[in-house]
Design a protein around this motif. Structure first.
Motif, PDB file in Angstrom:
ATOM      1  N   GLN A  52      -4.465  14.401 -41.940  1.00  0.00           N
ATOM      2  CA  GLN A  52      -3.865  15.631 -42.436  1.00  0.00           C
ATOM      3  C   GLN A  52      -3.016  16.265 -41.341  1.00  0.00           C
ATOM      4  O   GLN A  52      -3.326  16.161 -40.157  1.00  0.00           O
ATOM      5  CB  GLN A  52      -4.956  16.605 -42.866  1.00  0.00           C
ATOM      6  N   ASP A  53      -1.967  16.953 -41.745  1.00  0.00           N
ATOM      7  CA  ASP A  53      -1.119  17.703 -40.835  1.00  0.00           C
ATOM      8  C   ASP A  53      -1.886  18.949 -40.372  1.00  0.00           C
ATOM      9  O   ASP A  53      -2.644  19.538 -41.136  1.00  0.00           O
ATOM     10  CB  ASP A  53       0.162  18.110 -41.568  1.00  0.00           C
ATOM     11  N   VAL A  54      -1.664  19.372 -39.135  1.00  0.00           N
ATOM     12  CA  VAL A  54      -2.393  20.516 -38.587  1.00  0.00           C
ATOM     13  C   VAL A  54      -2.047  21.820 -39.297  1.00  0.00           C
ATOM     14  O   VAL A  54      -2.846  22.751 -39.293  1.00  0.00           O
ATOM     15  CB  VAL A  54      -2.165  20.665 -37.067  1.00  0.00           C
ATOM     16  N   LYS A  55      -0.892  21.904 -39.942  1.00  0.00           N
ATOM     17  CA  LYS A  55      -0.519  23.130 -40.666  1.00  0.00           C
ATOM     18  C   LYS A  55      -1.517  23.444 -41.769  1.00  0.00           C
ATOM     19  O   LYS A  55      -1.752  24.595 -42.096  1.00  0.00           O
ATOM     20  CB  LYS A  55       0.883  22.992 -41.253  1.00  0.00           C
ATOM     21  N   ASN A  56      -2.120  22.419 -42.340  1.00  0.00           N
ATOM     22  CA  ASN A  56      -3.081  22.624 -43.424  1.00  0.00           C
ATOM     23  C   ASN A  56      -4.424  23.153 -42.930  1.00  0.00           C
ATOM     24  O   ASN A  56      -5.251  23.556 -43.731  1.00  0.00           O
ATOM     25  CB  ASN A  56      -3.288  21.328 -44.195  1.00  0.00           C
TER      26      ASN A  56
END
Length: 79
Positions: A52-56
């Motif tokens: 997962q992308d860290v923004k999530n």
């Protein structure tokens, strides 16, 4: 008990926590608590998201001293 205190000259220990992603749920909440408490206790803390992308991960509070990374951010080269 004085010999158990960490002095300035001792190297800080690093802890790495890995989770698939921060999709919302009990495991994610518990992992966030562990990561934050480790950072508050003075450990160099890396929180690695495998899928997962860290923004999530922004739906959870993560201490600013925690190094938050995604495997997408890691440059893996063949040896």
């Amino acid at each position: 008990m004085d010999n158990l205190k960490i002095t300035q000259t001792q190297k800080k220990k690093t802890l790495i926590f890995i989770i698939n992603g921060m999709y919302g749920g009990g495991a994610e909440r518990v992992m966030t608590l562990l990561v934050n408490k480790s950072a508050q206790r003075g450990y160099d803390t890396l929180f690695l998201l495998a899928d997962q992308d860290v923004k999530n991960a922004q739906q959870y509070h993560i201490e600013s001293s925690v190094h938050l990374m995604s495997l997408d951010d890691v440059d893996i080269q063949e040896v």
